[in-house]
Design a protein around this motif. Sequence first.
Motif, short mmCIF file in Angstrom:
data_model
loop_
_atom_site.label_atom_id
_atom_site.label_comp_id
_atom_site.label_asym_id
_atom_site.label_seq_id
_atom_site.Cartn_x
_atom_site.Cartn_y
_atom_site.Cartn_z
N SER A 232 0.81 -1.22 0.00
CA SER A 232 0.00 0.00 0.00
C SER A 232 0.85 1.27 0.00
CB SER A 232 -0.93 0.01 1.23
OG SER A 232 -0.18 0.14 2.42
N GLY A 233 2.17 1.11 0.03
CA GLY A 233 3.06 2.26 -0.01
C GLY A 233 3.35 2.86 1.36
N GLN A 234 2.91 2.21 2.41
CA GLN A 234 3.18 2.71 3.77
C GLN A 234 4.50 2.11 4.26
OE1 GLN A 234 -0.53 3.00 6.34
NE2 GLN A 234 -1.37 1.73 4.69
N LEU A 235 5.58 2.65 3.73
CA LEU A 235 6.89 2.02 3.92
C LEU A 235 7.39 2.09 5.36
CD1 LEU A 235 8.69 3.13 0.62
CD2 LEU A 235 7.21 1.15 1.05
N ASP A 236 7.10 3.18 6.05
CA ASP A 236 7.55 3.29 7.45
C ASP A 236 6.87 2.23 8.31
OD1 ASP A 236 9.21 5.36 6.83
OD2 ASP A 236 7.82 6.94 7.47
#
Length: 397
Positions: free
Chosen positions: A39-43
């Motif tokens: 989902s692109g929530q890398l942190d």
Amino acid sequence: MTSDVNELKSKIQKYESYIQHDPENTLLWISIGDLYHASGQLDKATACFEKTLLIDGENTIARARLGNVLLSQHQFSEAEKLYISALSDEQDPTLQHNLGLSLFYQKKWSEALHAFESSSANGIADPQNTEYLVYALHHMDKTEEALALGQQWLDLAPGPRTEGYISMLEMDHGDMGAATERANRVIEEDPENADANTVLGTFKMEQQEVAKARAHFERVVGRESDSPRGWQGLGLTYMYEQNFDRAMECFLRAQSFMPDNATNSLIMGWLELARTKPVEAEMYFRRSIELDRNFGEAHGGLAAALILQNKKEEAKEEIKRSQGLDPEGFGAVYAASILMQLEGRGALGTKLMARLFERTPPHGDKPLIDYIQVFLKQQSAAEKAANRKNALPKKKR
């Protein structure tokens, strides 16, 4: 697309509720980490994989997944370390492929090649591995091997994207006939294909069909705005028309994508001389030498810039260096011819730069612009293809 996003959100919420009831479950942490990554929530993904490693410091899957996140963040060196650590326990072809990616984007071509070859030998079933094998070979200037493997890549991934790249490989290998024939076929199917337009633009410049060449290079930068070869080719068309300001804009764009390219700095040095800016030209020539101390052409260009600042003794030393490094180089010939004309006639300096690229120096066989065109085409594969693939592919797991 909206339904996929909603489905991903739903899965994340579901796993978040699972984690609350079983906070020490490493499989749950890895699963939700994968969902965050997707989902692109890398942190958040990083936090999940780090939590897994706190629970189980030997968890190879978590190390590999954390490497994938670092790869997405372009932290290639750190990703490399994690992949090597994960591979110490197993010879997984997907991990070897991802290790290859981390090495490739650090410009460690031979090491990347070895990783991709290992991935292939261990049975990875993905055309992308063959694709990157071709890229690595191209960067190493092994165009014959790259072309041989290119056919395998084409069998696995047929279409104009692959064909276009192979046409560029054929050009870099020296077979312009095959390259233009293939590029023309590609253009019929995909008129904006960047690689095919690079080939045809280069060919049209060789024929001095400048307007047609410009149209091709404009398509290149229209499709791939970060293409150094596209911007260099476009700049070359402006140089032919003596529009040095526009040419400089193009070469500056190329430089922004490959700041360590000695050839690009060399050409900007000559452009500054054509704009009667010898001080700025000296800066670019010195930068080119800094990048490659044995670059004879850069020493020749520097000599020309020094002469026009009346630094004749230093210029003579640079001419000697240039001739020693490259007896056939054009830079030293130009510098020497300018020096001869300026002896005792300092006011002549700026006039000698008029229509610089159209002039043929004494004992030369063609104008400076033609030398530069050939020079651009012949620069090393690592320079030619640099940064061509800035967008990382979707990471394997």
